[in-house]
Design an enzyme around this catalytic site. Structure first.
Site, PDB file in Angstrom:
ATOM      1  N   GLY A   7       0.716  -1.193   0.098  1.00  0.00           N
ATOM      2  CA  GLY A   7      -0.077   0.012   0.070  1.00  0.00           C
ATOM      3  C   GLY A   7       0.755   1.301  -0.085  1.00  0.00           C
ATOM      4  CG  LEU A   8       3.766   1.370  -2.185  1.00  0.00           C
ATOM      5  CD1 LEU A   8       4.552   1.269  -3.268  1.00  0.00           C
ATOM      6  CD2 LEU A   8       4.564   1.638  -0.991  1.00  0.00           C
ATOM      7  CG  ASP A  30       0.043   1.157  -4.687  1.00  0.00           C
ATOM      8  OD1 ASP A  30      -0.269   1.216  -3.556  1.00  0.00           O
ATOM      9  OD2 ASP A  30      -0.785   1.280  -5.570  1.00  0.00           O
ATOM     10  CB  SER A 121      -1.595   9.351  14.934  1.00  0.00           C
ATOM     11  OG  SER A 121      -1.766  10.560  14.914  1.00  0.00           O
ATOM     12  CE  LYS A 173      -4.141   6.589  14.421  1.00  0.00           C
ATOM     13  NZ  LYS A 173      -5.588   6.801  13.437  1.00  0.00           N
ATOM     14  CG  HIS A 176      -5.443   9.094  18.627  1.00  0.00           C
ATOM     15  ND1 HIS A 176      -5.545   9.370  17.373  1.00  0.00           N
ATOM     16  CD2 HIS A 176      -4.298   9.673  18.956  1.00  0.00           C
ATOM     17  CE1 HIS A 176      -4.520  10.311  17.086  1.00  0.00           C
ATOM     18  NE2 HIS A 176      -3.739  10.429  17.665  1.00  0.00           N
ATOM     19  CG  ASN A 177      -8.294   8.395  14.865  1.00  0.00           C
ATOM     20  OD1 ASN A 177      -7.082   8.331  15.067  1.00  0.00           O
ATOM     21  ND2 ASN A 177      -8.781   8.071  13.781  1.00  0.00           N
ATOM     22  CD  GLU A 180      -7.657  13.285  14.802  1.00  0.00           C
ATOM     23  OE1 GLU A 180      -8.419  13.205  13.517  1.00  0.00           O
ATOM     24  OE2 GLU A 180      -6.616  12.513  15.021  1.00  0.00           O
ATOM     25  CE1 TYR A 181     -12.890  11.130  13.974  1.00  0.00           C
ATOM     26  CE2 TYR A 181     -15.562  11.200  14.249  1.00  0.00           C
ATOM     27  CZ  TYR A 181     -14.330  10.727  13.510  1.00  0.00           C
ATOM     28  OH  TYR A 181     -14.426   9.816  12.558  1.00  0.00           O
TER      29      TYR A 181
END
Length: 301
Positions: A7-8, A30, A121, A173, A176-177, A180-181
């Site tokens: 995945g690039l 990719d 992140s 995570k 964490h998100n 962030e919201y």
């Protein structure tokens, strides 16, 4: 160390570039030829297929997936399993739901393949600043990967760590998100209040700059907010439509399952959903109800 990167996209390519700069051998895959060429231009190698990627790595292999959560991650894992051997390690650095991670890890364990989840992140700034990484997995497996994490992190001993067993990295995570919201919503509402006080003609960029130093609300998000207001003070050309990656929803659902009150995160998620309703039936019905019980005026479209 050597590493296969699957995945690039922008983040995966930037991580590959940071690893190459740190002296690691990186082979990237990719499906897009232009993405493979881009990492070659930055010193990495590439492979046109997953088979070719695995063949270019020495056993025991380490492969890092940076692909979208959900079906694409499942498809990638399923395609890799017949190609990998006992002792190999598969890292999921995307935003997978931790429950999916637990399921995938169990499948890999049946083939003696280590599965490590790395909540990552840093976004587009990670190449220069380093990535914050919340890692779940077997302690020995994570320790073996230390040189990779140290290179990707802001510092060898800062910004990353094993937080617990497999699944815990993506769980951390997710929360964490969710936080962030809430932070983003608070900044957005506060600056909106400032902007609506028209008689003061407040310069929102100036205020953001003042708050960036010494204030208790200073943060990297505020730095980015100030940057956005400096470039486009009136936010011209930006539609009031806010996407969500899904992790805020998962955080709210988990809070409900655990009987943990999370009103700020929940409200911020609802606001994102509300932003997409450009022709709100609910708001129209509220106006109609006010007219019915109180004779209040209705504003015509």
């Amino acid at each position: 160390m050597e590493l296969g990167m699957i995945g690039l996209g922008r983040m995966g390519a930037n991580m590959a570039q940071r690893l190459v700069r740190g002296g690691h051998r990186v082979v990237g895959f990719d499906p897009k030829p232009e993405a493979r060429k881009a990492i070659e231009d930055n010193g990495a190698e590439s492979a046109a297929t997953l088979d070719a990627l695995v063949a270019k790595l020495k056993a025991p292999r380490t492969l890092w997936m940076m692909v979208p959560a959900g079906a694409i991650t499942d498809d990638t894992v399923n395609a890799l399993l017949p190609l990998l051997s006992a002792g190999d390690t598969l890292i999921d650095g995307g935003n997978s739901n931790y429950k999916d991670t637990l399921r995938r890890a169990a499948t890999c364990a049946g083939k003696n393949i280590q599965y490590v989840d790395c909540g990552t992140s840093g976004g587009i700034w990670g190449l220069a600043e380093g990535y914050s990484m919340m890692i779940g997995g077997d302690a020995a497996a994570v320790e073996h990967l230390r040189p990779i994490f140290e290179t990707l992190a802001p510092g060898k001993d800062t910004g990353w760590g094993r937080v617990g067993p497999v699944g815990s990295g993506h769980f951390t995570k997710m929360v964490h998100n969710g936080i962030e919201y809430g932070l983003m919503q608070a900044y957005a509402e506060g600056f909106s209040i400032l902007g609506h006080k028209q008689e003061f003609a407040l310069d929102l960029h100036q205020i953001a700059e003042i708050w960036r130093t010494g204030s208790v609300v200073r943060s990297w998000l505020l730095d980015l907010t100030s940057d956005a207001l400096g470039k486009n003070p009136k936010l011209d050309g930006i539609a009031p439509w806010v996407a969500d990656s899904g992790e805020g929803r998962w955080t709210v659902a988990e809070a409900i399952d655990l009987d943990v009150p999370a009103p700020v995160i929940t409200a911020s998620l609802i606001e994102r959903l509300r932003s997409r309703d450009t022709d709100s039936f609910a708001d129209k019905l509220l106006a109609a109800m006010r007219n019915e019980f109180g004779g209040h005026a209705i504003k015509k479209e």
